[in-house]
Motif scaffolding. Sequence first.
Motif, PDB file in Angstrom:
ATOM      1  N   ALA A 127       2.955   2.789  10.610  1.00  0.00           N
ATOM      2  CA  ALA A 127       3.951   2.152  11.495  1.00  0.00           C
ATOM      3  C   ALA A 127       3.313   1.387  12.643  1.00  0.00           C
ATOM      4  N   GLU A 128       1.991   1.456  12.770  1.00  0.00           N
ATOM      5  CA  GLU A 128       1.360   0.879  13.954  1.00  0.00           C
ATOM      6  C   GLU A 128       0.545  -0.384  13.675  1.00  0.00           C
ATOM      7  N   PHE A 129       0.665  -0.993  12.482  1.00  0.00           N
ATOM      8  CA  PHE A 129      -0.031  -2.257  12.220  1.00  0.00           C
ATOM      9  C   PHE A 129       0.564  -3.364  13.082  1.00  0.00           C
ATOM     10  N   VAL A 130      -0.264  -4.298  13.491  1.00  0.00           N
ATOM     11  CA  VAL A 130       0.174  -5.389  14.364  1.00  0.00           C
ATOM     12  C   VAL A 130       1.223  -6.243  13.686  1.00  0.00           C
ATOM     13  N   ASP A 131       0.963  -6.598  12.387  1.00  0.00           N
ATOM     14  CA  ASP A 131       1.925  -7.385  11.614  1.00  0.00           C
ATOM     15  C   ASP A 131       2.725  -6.474  10.705  1.00  0.00           C
ATOM     16  N   PRO A 132       3.868  -6.952  10.206  1.00  0.00           N
ATOM     17  CA  PRO A 132       4.638  -6.135   9.262  1.00  0.00           C
ATOM     18  C   PRO A 132       3.767  -5.725   8.075  1.00  0.00           C
ATOM     19  N   PHE A 133       3.908  -4.477   7.659  1.00  0.00           N
ATOM     20  CA  PHE A 133       3.023  -3.919   6.642  1.00  0.00           C
ATOM     21  C   PHE A 133       3.832  -3.419   5.453  1.00  0.00           C
ATOM     22  N   ALA A 134       3.424  -3.856   4.229  1.00  0.00           N
ATOM     23  CA  ALA A 134       4.058  -3.384   2.993  1.00  0.00           C
ATOM     24  C   ALA A 134       2.966  -2.942   2.036  1.00  0.00           C
ATOM     25  N   ARG A 135       3.080  -1.752   1.534  1.00  0.00           N
ATOM     26  CA  ARG A 135       2.035  -1.222   0.659  1.00  0.00           C
ATOM     27  C   ARG A 135       1.802  -2.102  -0.571  1.00  0.00           C
ATOM     28  N   GLU A 136       2.878  -2.655  -1.126  1.00  0.00           N
ATOM     29  CA  GLU A 136       2.742  -3.437  -2.354  1.00  0.00           C
ATOM     30  C   GLU A 136       1.931  -4.720  -2.156  1.00  0.00           C
ATOM     31  N   ASP A 137       1.684  -5.112  -0.925  1.00  0.00           N
ATOM     32  CA  ASP A 137       0.877  -6.302  -0.658  1.00  0.00           C
ATOM     33  C   ASP A 137      -0.621  -6.033  -0.725  1.00  0.00           C
ATOM     34  N   TRP A 138      -1.026  -4.784  -0.910  1.00  0.00           N
ATOM     35  CA  TRP A 138      -2.435  -4.429  -0.791  1.00  0.00           C
ATOM     36  C   TRP A 138      -2.954  -3.592  -1.958  1.00  0.00           C
ATOM     37  N   PRO A 139      -2.740  -4.059  -3.201  1.00  0.00           N
ATOM     38  CA  PRO A 139      -3.311  -3.332  -4.340  1.00  0.00           C
ATOM     39  C   PRO A 139      -4.820  -3.560  -4.432  1.00  0.00           C
ATOM     40  N   LEU A 140      -5.500  -2.726  -5.182  1.00  0.00           N
ATOM     41  CA  LEU A 140      -6.903  -2.993  -5.495  1.00  0.00           C
ATOM     42  C   LEU A 140      -7.014  -4.248  -6.354  1.00  0.00           C
ATOM     43  N   ILE A 141      -8.115  -4.972  -6.213  1.00  0.00           N
ATOM     44  CA  ILE A 141      -8.329  -6.174  -7.013  1.00  0.00           C
ATOM     45  C   ILE A 141      -8.740  -5.754  -8.415  1.00  0.00           C
ATOM     46  N   GLN A 142      -7.897  -6.089  -9.390  1.00  0.00           N
ATOM     47  CA  GLN A 142      -8.111  -5.631 -10.755  1.00  0.00           C
ATOM     48  C   GLN A 142      -8.886  -6.680 -11.554  1.00  0.00           C
ATOM     49  N   LEU A 143      -9.759  -6.205 -12.456  1.00  0.00           N
ATOM     50  CA  LEU A 143     -10.495  -7.062 -13.382  1.00  0.00           C
ATOM     51  C   LEU A 143      -9.999  -6.800 -14.798  1.00  0.00           C
ATOM     52  N   ALA A 144     -10.136  -7.797 -15.659  1.00  0.00           N
ATOM     53  CA  ALA A 144      -9.740  -7.623 -17.057  1.00  0.00           C
ATOM     54  C   ALA A 144     -10.596  -6.536 -17.695  1.00  0.00           C
ATOM     55  N   CYS A 145      -9.962  -5.639 -18.434  1.00  0.00           N
ATOM     56  CA  CYS A 145     -10.638  -4.498 -19.040  1.00  0.00           C
ATOM     57  C   CYS A 145     -10.101  -4.314 -20.456  1.00  0.00           C
ATOM     58  N   ALA A 146     -10.989  -4.053 -21.408  1.00  0.00           N
ATOM     59  CA  ALA A 146     -10.584  -3.877 -22.796  1.00  0.00           C
ATOM     60  C   ALA A 146     -11.428  -2.780 -23.434  1.00  0.00           C
ATOM     61  N   VAL A 147     -10.912  -2.220 -24.516  1.00  0.00           N
ATOM     62  CA  VAL A 147     -11.637  -1.214 -25.296  1.00  0.00           C
ATOM     63  C   VAL A 147     -11.944  -1.811 -26.664  1.00  0.00           C
ATOM     64  N   ARG A 148     -13.205  -1.785 -27.037  1.00  0.00           N
ATOM     65  CA  ARG A 148     -13.612  -2.241 -28.368  1.00  0.00           C
ATOM     66  C   ARG A 148     -14.832  -1.437 -28.804  1.00  0.00           C
ATOM     67  N   GLY A 149     -14.793  -0.900 -30.022  1.00  0.00           N
ATOM     68  CA  GLY A 149     -15.914  -0.120 -30.521  1.00  0.00           C
ATOM     69  C   GLY A 149     -16.187   1.133 -29.723  1.00  0.00           C
ATOM     70  N   SER A 150     -15.132   1.753 -29.177  1.00  0.00           N
ATOM     71  CA  SER A 150     -15.246   2.965 -28.344  1.00  0.00           C
ATOM     72  C   SER A 150     -16.056   2.710 -27.079  1.00  0.00           C
ATOM     73  N   MET A 151     -16.062   1.451 -26.619  1.00  0.00           N
ATOM     74  CA  MET A 151     -16.722   1.080 -25.371  1.00  0.00           C
ATOM     75  C   MET A 151     -15.753   0.327 -24.479  1.00  0.00           C
ATOM     76  N   LEU A 152     -15.973   0.436 -23.170  1.00  0.00           N
ATOM     77  CA  LEU A 152     -15.182  -0.299 -22.189  1.00  0.00           C
ATOM     78  C   LEU A 152     -15.885  -1.606 -21.864  1.00  0.00           C
ATOM     79  N   TRP A 153     -15.125  -2.689 -21.923  1.00  0.00           N
ATOM     80  CA  TRP A 153     -15.644  -4.024 -21.645  1.00  0.00           C
ATOM     81  C   TRP A 153     -14.884  -4.603 -20.464  1.00  0.00           C
ATOM     82  N   VAL A 154     -15.606  -5.254 -19.567  1.00  0.00           N
ATOM     83  CA  VAL A 154     -15.008  -5.825 -18.363  1.00  0.00           C
ATOM     84  C   VAL A 154     -15.414  -7.285 -18.255  1.00  0.00           C
ATOM     85  N   SER A 155     -14.486  -8.103 -17.789  1.00  0.00           N
ATOM     86  CA  SER A 155     -14.781  -9.503 -17.512  1.00  0.00           C
ATOM     87  C   SER A 155     -14.777  -9.733 -16.013  1.00  0.00           C
ATOM     88  N   ILE A 156     -15.807 -10.425 -15.521  1.00  0.00           N
ATOM     89  CA  ILE A 156     -15.848 -10.760 -14.097  1.00  0.00           C
ATOM     90  C   ILE A 156     -15.419 -12.199 -13.858  1.00  0.00           C
TER      91      ILE A 156
END
Length: 368
Positions: free
Chosen positions: A129-158
């Motif tokens: 309640a004490e942020f200087v500007d109006p604050f909404a949680r939905e405005d601040w998600p983590l930055i997500q990267l593309a992620c896929a599963v192939r061959g039982s491995m995790l693959w990420v695109s930057i």
Amino acid sequence: MALPSEAAAMDASGDQFGQRPFLEAELYRSASVAERERQVYAPRFWHPVAPLSSLPEGSALPLELLDQPLLLTHPPGGPPRAFLNRCPHRGVALLPPAQAAQPCRRLICPYHGWTYDLGGSLRAAAREAEFVDPFAREDWPLIQLACAVRGSMLWVSIGQDPLPLEHQLDLVEQELGPALERPRVLLASLESELACNWKIAHDNTLDDYHVAIAHPTTLHRQQGPVRHYRHRFADHTNLLATPVPLQGSGADAEAPEFLTFGAPPWIHLLAWPDGRLALISFPPRDLGRCRLQVWLLGDPAQTDLGEAWIEELRSFLDEDRALVESAQRGYTSGLTPGPAHRLERRILHQQALYARITGLEPPFSARA
């Protein structure tokens, strides 16, 4: 960027690449080229970052990819996710580097206590309640990267516009088919640092000319006589296939094959008839160093054999270490690479793709 004209023109022998020279040595020692690879080449592709079995549901794994801090999570009941490992508030890592995934329900920033769920949504911030500007949680998600599963491995695109993963692994998908998605767990792994540019390590693992000479009692015994080699080339991936004779089989029986794939940006997949799959990759560290990263995946019933099998891989990889680190010194000394042999066509194939993606077309120039 695909290579339809190259692939359409290529038969199974890959002969048109015989007219191309090897990449000039300057491309292996130029800081400007290394920066271009990070800005142009690497973002075009997907990168294997962890075996799927290393990230159980309800856990998080912090790691680095090309100097970027990443955070892999696996929300219960959902698919794995990949994020930049930094709080959107002031950039502090949500979790410190770790060797293994950590069980957790929430990600809490150690700086100001912003709290996220494993799906990347902000659930609470200290003194909201004490942020200087109006604050909404939905405005601040983590930055997500593309992620896929192939061959039982995790693959990420930057990158923002990566090549589709099924295109990047085109020949792997064609040759293995449904067997690629056979569930596998991590049986064993190894990791070390090589004192060479990643391209030297990648070239070497694509080099079918040196196997019988440099690995007579290790890899050559697995791959067998050169006369039995089968090669294939696609837009992005190439293949060396060699027969694995079955004990007690008749002379007319068709032997299963040991498959060695080379793929961008710097990865290799090895597939055995018994279902084992190994990933070998060479992510760059700096101009003259790269990491050697090996994962051996297989059926859970093969776990007891994992360490013995990884030692077999280590034996020829140790032989290769001496070769690639010596080649690095040779390239640094001003080498002009010699002529390509027909058993080096897989190198030329990957180098042609590299040249097109980076824009370093013949005549190759580190100043391009």
